[in-house]
Design a protein around this motif. Structure first.
Motif, PDB file in Angstrom:
ATOM      1  N   LEU A   1      40.221 104.135  13.220  1.00 45.63           N
ATOM      2  CA  LEU A   1      40.011 104.922  12.004  1.00 45.63           C
ATOM      3  C   LEU A   1      40.176 106.417  12.244  1.00 45.63           C
ATOM      4  O   LEU A   1      40.350 107.174  11.294  1.00 45.63           O
ATOM      5  CB  LEU A   1      38.626 104.625  11.417  1.00 45.63           C
ATOM      6  CG  LEU A   1      38.480 103.207  10.834  1.00 45.63           C
ATOM      7  CD1 LEU A   1      37.054 102.974  10.357  1.00 45.63           C
ATOM      8  CD2 LEU A   1      39.462 102.973   9.696  1.00 45.63           C
TER       9      LEU A   1
ATOM     10  N   SER B   1      35.912  90.993   7.307  1.00 46.47           N
ATOM     11  CA  SER B   1      36.475  92.215   7.864  1.00 46.47           C
ATOM     12  C   SER B   1      35.358  93.227   8.088  1.00 46.47           C
ATOM     13  O   SER B   1      34.312  93.143   7.451  1.00 46.47           O
ATOM     14  CB  SER B   1      37.510  92.795   6.897  1.00 46.47           C
ATOM     15  OG  SER B   1      38.542  91.859   6.647  1.00 46.47           O
ATOM     16  N   GLY B   2      35.580  94.193   8.989  1.00 43.37           N
ATOM     17  CA  GLY B   2      34.550  95.199   9.202  1.00 43.37           C
ATOM     18  C   GLY B   2      34.896  96.139  10.338  1.00 43.37           C
ATOM     19  O   GLY B   2      35.880  95.950  11.053  1.00 43.37           O
ATOM     20  N   VAL B   3      34.055  97.166  10.498  1.00 47.34           N
ATOM     21  CA  VAL B   3      34.259  98.177  11.534  1.00 47.34           C
ATOM     22  C   VAL B   3      33.522  97.750  12.801  1.00 47.34           C
ATOM     23  O   VAL B   3      32.370  97.320  12.739  1.00 47.34           O
ATOM     24  CB  VAL B   3      33.730  99.544  11.057  1.00 47.34           C
ATOM     25  CG1 VAL B   3      33.902 100.593  12.160  1.00 47.34           C
ATOM     26  CG2 VAL B   3      34.459  99.991   9.790  1.00 47.34           C
TER      27      VAL B   3
ATOM     28  N   PHE C   1      38.696  99.400  12.662  1.00 43.99           N
ATOM     29  CA  PHE C   1      38.522  98.509  11.518  1.00 43.99           C
ATOM     30  C   PHE C   1      39.319  97.238  11.741  1.00 43.99           C
ATOM     31  O   PHE C   1      40.528  97.291  11.992  1.00 43.99           O
ATOM     32  CB  PHE C   1      38.980  99.193  10.225  1.00 43.99           C
ATOM     33  CG  PHE C   1      38.811  98.327   9.007  1.00 43.99           C
ATOM     34  CD1 PHE C   1      37.553  97.904   8.615  1.00 43.99           C
ATOM     35  CD2 PHE C   1      39.912  97.910   8.279  1.00 43.99           C
ATOM     36  CE1 PHE C   1      37.386  97.094   7.497  1.00 43.99           C
ATOM     37  CE2 PHE C   1      39.757  97.098   7.159  1.00 43.99           C
ATOM     38  CZ  PHE C   1      38.490  96.693   6.768  1.00 43.99           C
TER      39      PHE C   1
ATOM     40  N   ASN D   1      40.704  94.088   9.975  1.00 44.81           N
ATOM     41  CA  ASN D   1      40.971  93.498   8.662  1.00 44.81           C
ATOM     42  C   ASN D   1      41.527  92.093   8.867  1.00 44.81           C
ATOM     43  O   ASN D   1      42.573  91.914   9.481  1.00 44.81           O
ATOM     44  CB  ASN D   1      41.940  94.361   7.860  1.00 44.81           C
ATOM     45  CG  ASN D   1      41.745  94.181   6.353  1.00 44.81           C
ATOM     46  OD1 ASN D   1      40.887  93.421   5.925  1.00 44.81           O
ATOM     47  ND2 ASN D   1      42.523  94.901   5.565  1.00 44.81           N
TER      48      ASN D   1
ATOM     49  N   VAL E   1      38.984  99.300   1.660  1.00 49.79           N
ATOM     50  CA  VAL E   1      37.525  99.423   1.767  1.00 49.79           C
ATOM     51  C   VAL E   1      37.129  99.009   3.178  1.00 49.79           C
ATOM     52  O   VAL E   1      37.402  97.884   3.594  1.00 49.79           O
ATOM     53  CB  VAL E   1      36.810  98.506   0.742  1.00 49.79           C
ATOM     54  CG1 VAL E   1      35.293  98.563   0.947  1.00 49.79           C
ATOM     55  CG2 VAL E   1      37.173  98.890  -0.679  1.00 49.79           C
ATOM     56  N   VAL E   2      36.519  99.935   3.949  1.00 49.23           N
ATOM     57  CA  VAL E   2      36.159  99.595   5.331  1.00 49.23           C
ATOM     58  C   VAL E   2      34.652  99.404   5.525  1.00 49.23           C
ATOM     59  O   VAL E   2      34.231  98.741   6.466  1.00 49.23           O
ATOM     60  CB  VAL E   2      36.704 100.626   6.346  1.00 49.23           C
ATOM     61  CG1 VAL E   2      38.224 100.616   6.359  1.00 49.23           C
ATOM     62  CG2 VAL E   2      36.176 102.011   6.077  1.00 49.23           C
ATOM     63  N   THR E   3      33.840  99.987   4.668  1.00 50.02           N
ATOM     64  CA  THR E   3      32.392  99.807   4.768  1.00 50.02           C
ATOM     65  C   THR E   3      31.795  99.802   3.370  1.00 50.02           C
ATOM     66  O   THR E   3      32.248 100.547   2.497  1.00 50.02           O
ATOM     67  CB  THR E   3      31.723 100.965   5.550  1.00 50.02           C
ATOM     68  OG1 THR E   3      32.586 101.401   6.595  1.00 50.02           O
ATOM     69  CG2 THR E   3      30.401 100.539   6.159  1.00 50.02           C
TER      70      THR E   3
ATOM     71  N   VAL F   1      34.435  94.503   1.709  1.00 48.95           N
ATOM     72  CA  VAL F   1      35.187  95.123   2.794  1.00 48.95           C
ATOM     73  C   VAL F   1      36.519  94.382   2.962  1.00 48.95           C
ATOM     74  O   VAL F   1      36.567  93.158   2.926  1.00 48.95           O
ATOM     75  CB  VAL F   1      34.367  95.062   4.099  1.00 48.95           C
ATOM     76  CG1 VAL F   1      35.206  95.470   5.294  1.00 48.95           C
ATOM     77  CG2 VAL F   1      33.138  95.949   3.989  1.00 48.95           C
ATOM     78  N   GLY F   2      37.588  95.152   3.147  1.00 45.42           N
ATOM     79  CA  GLY F   2      38.913  94.555   3.292  1.00 45.42           C
ATOM     80  C   GLY F   2      39.723  94.609   1.999  1.00 45.42           C
ATOM     81  O   GLY F   2      40.933  94.388   2.017  1.00 45.42           O
TER      82      GLY F   2
END
Lengths: 227, 107
Positions: free
Chosen positions: A25, A56-58, A67, A69, B27-29, B38-39
């Motif tokens: 990111l 999905s997430g960081v 990130f 996905n 959208v990451v968080t 998210v995603g």
């Protein structure tokens, strides 16, 4: 995102292959990780977990925020019985994001005219199931209420980790079905996985309304699975 | 019948084939109630056309503006939206949730 990355994800989606896009990111650097293939990517373990949970997430990796996905293949719906209810259900499920297959060995039911654009298999349900290899991202619903067709499909489904099993039929039909499956060796806990009579109780009458009730119940089992 | 949902990536590929500049917002968080998980993704072309979504419509306008800027300068952007961030962004989420959106040019 690079054009080449985009094209590769589209190719993976066409091949129904799960892929996870990892994007740094801060720098925007990106790479693809394949959760179901062996490899030595340092993010492989986390990509596998993300794909399994479809989440999905960081994640933090070497001090960088990355990130992940998840691009999983579509959820699948297998409909046994090319009956009237199957027609609206196939279309609604496709709109909701499912790859739909209709299974019915009776050629008069499983016709192209009745199911334009739908994948239809005319094998017997147990043979079709062996080919389709349903998994944890698959829902199965039987609609024939003919034991010769429904039961073989249910017997296969009950041995698999599919996330939804539904069977059309009145309470009386369903009780008779449970009796037969019990005789075939399935436990009460196994049979409790079958949603029957099928669909949420919203008073549905027409084939399209019943399709709404069934798709709503499939969605509920997917998003709010029983603990 | 093939799944129809989410053809954002296919739209990007089509725009790129036509030679258009494109940016992708993801959208990451999320925190609290947020309308899209998210995603979720939204793609914007250089004329401002967009497909997909990153909220229920609350922040799309601001995201499209940033996406257009990203198409021009090629820089990635990290956007914060939420009720606690009204000073930083003109738009907030009426639902009370917070989202972070990553914006990047496709090239």
């Amino acid at each position: 995102m690079k054009d080449a990355t985009l094209q590769q994800i589209l190719a993976d989606q066409a091949a129904k292959r799960a892929v996870v896009l990892a994007t740094d990111l801060a720098s925007g650097d990106e790479r693809l990780v394949y959760p179901h293939e062996a490899g030595n990517d340092p993010l492989l373990g986390e990509a596998q977990a993300a794909a399994r949970l479809d989440k999905s997430g960081v994640v933090e990796h070497d001090g960088a925020k990355v990130f992940l996905n998840v691009y999983n293949p579509p959820l699948r719906l297998i409909i046994v019985g090319a009956v009237h209810i199957a027609q609206p259900l196939a279309r609604m499920a496709a709109m909701t994001g499912y790859d739909v297959t209709v299974v019915d060995p009776r050629a008069a039911f499983a016709s192209e005219e009745r199911f334009p654009g739908v994948t239809v298999m005319t094998e017997w349900p147990d043979d079709a199931m062996a080919t389709l290899a349903p998994d944890a991202r698959t829902a199965i619903v039987t609609l024939t209420h003919d034991p010769k067709l429904d039961d073989p499909a249910l017997e296969v489904a009950l041995r698999l980790p599919v996330f939804y099993i539904g069977a059309l039929g009145s309470k009386k039909t369903h009780n008779a079905r449970l009796y037969r499956l019990g005789k075939a060796g399935f436990s009460d806990a196994d049979m409790a996985r079958i949603c029957g009579p099928v669909g949420l109780a919203i008073g549905a009458k027409s084939p399209a309304e019943i399709a709404v009730a069934v798709l709503a119940q499939i969605t509920e089992r997917l998003r709010q699975p029983p603990v | 019948m093939t799944a129809e949902a989410d053809n954002v990536l296919e739209q990007i590929a089509a725009w790129r084939k036509e030679g258009k500049g494109v940016a992708l917002a993801t959208v990451v968080t999320t925190w609290g109630s947020s309308p899209r998980p998210v995603g979720s993704q939204l793609a914007v072309d250089n004329s401002g056309k967009f497909v997909g979504s990153v909220s229920g419509g609350c922040i799309e306008g601001a995201v499209v503006e940033e996406a257009l800027a990203a198409i021009k300068d090629g820089e990635t952007r990290f956007l914060d939206f939420g009720v606690t961030n009204e000073q930083a962004w003109e738009v907030g989420l009426a639902c009370g949730g917070k989202v972070q959106v990553f914006v990047e040019r496709v090239a």
